[in-house]
Enzyme design. Structure first.
Site, PDB file in Angstrom:
ATOM      1  N   GLU A 187     -12.080   1.117   6.606  1.00 33.76           N
ATOM      2  CA  GLU A 187     -11.983   2.430   5.948  1.00 33.76           C
ATOM      3  C   GLU A 187     -11.750   3.601   6.905  1.00 33.76           C
ATOM      4  O   GLU A 187     -12.617   4.486   7.049  1.00 33.76           O
ATOM      5  CB  GLU A 187     -13.256   2.704   5.137  1.00 33.76           C
ATOM      6  CG  GLU A 187     -13.471   1.765   3.989  1.00 33.76           C
ATOM      7  CD  GLU A 187     -14.700   2.132   3.148  1.00 33.76           C
ATOM      8  OE1 GLU A 187     -15.432   3.074   3.495  1.00 33.76           O
ATOM      9  OE2 GLU A 187     -14.918   1.471   2.121  1.00 33.76           O
ATOM     10  N   GLU A 387     -14.555  -5.099  -0.058  1.00 33.06           N
ATOM     11  CA  GLU A 387     -15.745  -4.459  -0.644  1.00 33.06           C
ATOM     12  C   GLU A 387     -15.466  -4.107  -2.092  1.00 33.06           C
ATOM     13  O   GLU A 387     -14.375  -3.608  -2.424  1.00 33.06           O
ATOM     14  CB  GLU A 387     -16.121  -3.152   0.079  1.00 33.06           C
ATOM     15  CG  GLU A 387     -16.662  -3.333   1.466  1.00 33.06           C
ATOM     16  CD  GLU A 387     -17.018  -2.009   2.154  1.00 33.06           C
ATOM     17  OE1 GLU A 387     -17.347  -1.025   1.447  1.00 33.06           O
ATOM     18  OE2 GLU A 387     -16.961  -1.974   3.382  1.00 33.06           O
TER      19      GLU A 387
HETATM   20  O1  IFM Z   1     -21.858   1.720   2.630  1.00 26.76           O
HETATM   21  C1  IFM Z   1     -20.500   1.959   2.542  1.00 26.76           C
HETATM   22  C2  IFM Z   1     -19.751   1.119   3.552  1.00 26.76           C
HETATM   23  O2  IFM Z   1     -20.202   1.309   4.844  1.00 26.76           O
HETATM   24  C3  IFM Z   1     -18.275   1.448   3.523  1.00 26.76           C
HETATM   25  N1  IFM Z   1     -17.761   1.385   2.173  1.00 26.76           N
HETATM   26  C4  IFM Z   1     -18.498   2.035   1.123  1.00 26.76           C
HETATM   27  C5  IFM Z   1     -19.950   1.630   1.167  1.00 26.76           C
HETATM   28  C6  IFM Z   1     -20.744   2.291   0.021  1.00 26.76           C
HETATM   29  O3  IFM Z   1     -20.577   3.668   0.032  1.00 26.76           O
END
Ligand code: IFM
Length: 488
Positions: A187, A387
């Site tokens: 990210e 994710e």
């Molecule tokens: O906790 C974060 C993660 O580190 C990166 N993506 C989003 C998650 C939730 O906000």
């Protein structure tokens, strides 16, 4: 006998001419969960770890508030603890675990020398995971920039391409025999947003997270994104050149761009701009070898210094990453503020009166739409969901020893169903990783934002698998569920 030897030789010859990244034929779908080093490990000085920028933000500068620190987190660096956690993950039926390793553990000063204790720790962790039948997906960089390199400008410095390549080469040399699926960077856009929050808080301002960089931070954001993409491409090139076997990609926080139903043409332009900065900037570079013309034109018109040199996007494309990592939580809503004339004033906002989690509106339909878009507009690359998940205020109450996280459970069921619809339509999705395996440290939100399948008592380090963990286990077993499986 001779026939078998000849067959073996033919197979060997065939395998040696296959490109390093060739995916296994008919690989089983990977059902997983994810975490990141700083959010779970604690042990902030163990085994000669160097400082990361997050140790500085939270422990030195107290930017998440008094007492909020990653020094203990959920104690995941401790083998006695993580072995119990792996047993819980195995009990759920997980076949994949996405975790990150900490750059300043491996290279305490960011560049060298290598820290053998940290390498040994992670090698043991991977061995332990695999012994439980869980395959590792190793993230090299989930935001713990060594403090020394952060002080030298971090990703804003074009030298970061060289720094990261060196780190990646150390990781490949030490782990490529154990791991065949790597996430290079997590990210980039959100990490940059958090840096803006830190800078604002250090300047005494509230420092609220905005997903879309404002006009004052657009240049530095585009510059950072370009350097991170180039650093990833350079690491991939090095991996290929050394002949390692495995697949490499980047995890992008993709945000379908939406507007209110009564959107004006200016609001629609705002959404297109948000899409250009946060989605197309990355996807076009990866799959088309160009940065979006509208965003480049705006940067030029405003005289922004974004350090995009001729051929940069083509280099990113030429790296041929083996898969696209998608982090999907929610769509982003955009509008043009009243009176603003320039599209770079576009605002991300949270619509009211809709079902929302910490990361935005709950919209499984937009997860499906995103996967459709990647398939149709970007040539159907191999995708791993790196994710997907949710946290909801008040959803994680421990009552009589149990946590009935009904809203997260429903979120998971509906999003897995959406992903499976996209797969049925032809999307090449090979795995799904829930964020997160455990409740953990949610960056500047501290320990208040719970996202886990496993409840963690942050005082005692006790673990309690939630309702969502049992329902996720049923999905992994192949049951087709509706949200009613979660109860009320
Ligand atoms: O906790 C974060 C993660 O580190 C990166 N993506 C989003 C998650 C939730 O906000």
């Amino acid at each position: 006998m001779l026939k078998h030897v000849l067959t073996a030789l033919v197979l060997l010859a065939a395998s040696s001419i296959l490109p390093a990244q060739t995916p296994p034929a008919h690989e089983p779908f990977r059902w997983g969960a994810a975490s990141a080093a700083y959010q779970v490990e604690g042990a902030s000085t163990a085994d000669n770890k160097g400082k990361s920028i997050w140790d500085v933000y939270l422990d030195d500068d107290h930017l998440a508030g008094p007492g909020i620190s990653g020094a203990v987190a959920i104690n995941f660096y401790d083998r006695a603890q993580y072995l119990k956690d792996i047993a819980l993950l195995k009990g759920m039926g997980l076949t994949s675990y996405r975790f990150s390793i900490s750059w300043p553990r491996i290279l305490p000063d960011g560049l060298g020398p290598v820290n053998p204790a940290a390498v040994a720790h992670y090698r043991q962790f991977i061995t332990d995971l695999k012994a439980a039948g869980i395959q590792p997906m190793l993230t090299l960089y989930h935001w713990d920039m060594p403090a020394s390199l952060a002080a030298a400008g971090g990703w804003e410095n074009r030298d970061s391409i060289r720094w990261f390549t060196r780190y990646a080469e150390v990781v490949f040399a030490n782990f490529a025999d154990q791991v065949d699926l790597f996430v290079l960077v997590n990210e980039p856009a959100i990490e940059r947003d958090l840096k803006t929050v830190a800078e604002e808080r250090l300047a005494g301002q509230p420092g609220d997270l905005r997903l879309l960089p404002d006009a004052a931070h657009l240049a530095v954001s585009l510059k950072t994104y370009n350097h991170i993409l180039l650093a990833s491409a350079s690491a991939k090139e090095s991996f290929n050149a050394k002949g390692y076997k495995g697949r490499l990609g980047i995890a992008l926080p993709l945000l379908p761009a939406l507007t209110a139903p009564n959107a004006s043409p200016a609001d629609l332009a705002a959404a297109n701009f948000g899409d250009g900065v946060l989605n197309r900037w990355f996807l076009d570079a990866l799959y088309k070898g160009t940065y979006p013309a509208d965003i480049l034109a705006l940067a030029k018109q405003k005289g922004m210094q974004i350090d995009v040199q001729p051929g940069d996007a083509a280099k990113v494309h030429a790296a041929h990453f083996d898969y696209l990592g998608i982090n999907y939580y929610a769509p982003a809503f955009y509008r043009q503020p009243a009176g603003a004339t320039d599209v770079s004033a576009a605002e991300y906002y949270r619509p009211e009166g809709v079902d929302s989690a910490f990361n935005g509106p709950v919209r499984p339909d937009q997860f499906k739409a995103l996967l459709d878009r990647i398939r149709i507009d970007y040539g159907n690359p191999t995708v791993f969901i790196t994710e997907n998940g949710a946290g909801f205020p008040g959803d994680d109450l421990l009552v009589h020893g149990a946590v009935r996280d009904v809203r997260r459970c429903r979120y998971i069921v509906t999003h897995v169903n959406a992903m499976q619809q996209a797969i049925a339509a032809g999307s090449d999705v090979r795995g799904y990783h829930l964020w997160s395996s455990h409740d953990n440290l949610e960056w500047f939100s501290g320990y208040g934002g719970r996202y886990g399948l496993i409840y963690v008592d942050f005082d005692t380090q006790q673990r309690i698998p939630k309702l969502s963990a049992s329902v996720y286990a049923r999905l992994i077993r192949g049951e087709h569920l509706t949200p009613e499986a979660c109860g009320n």
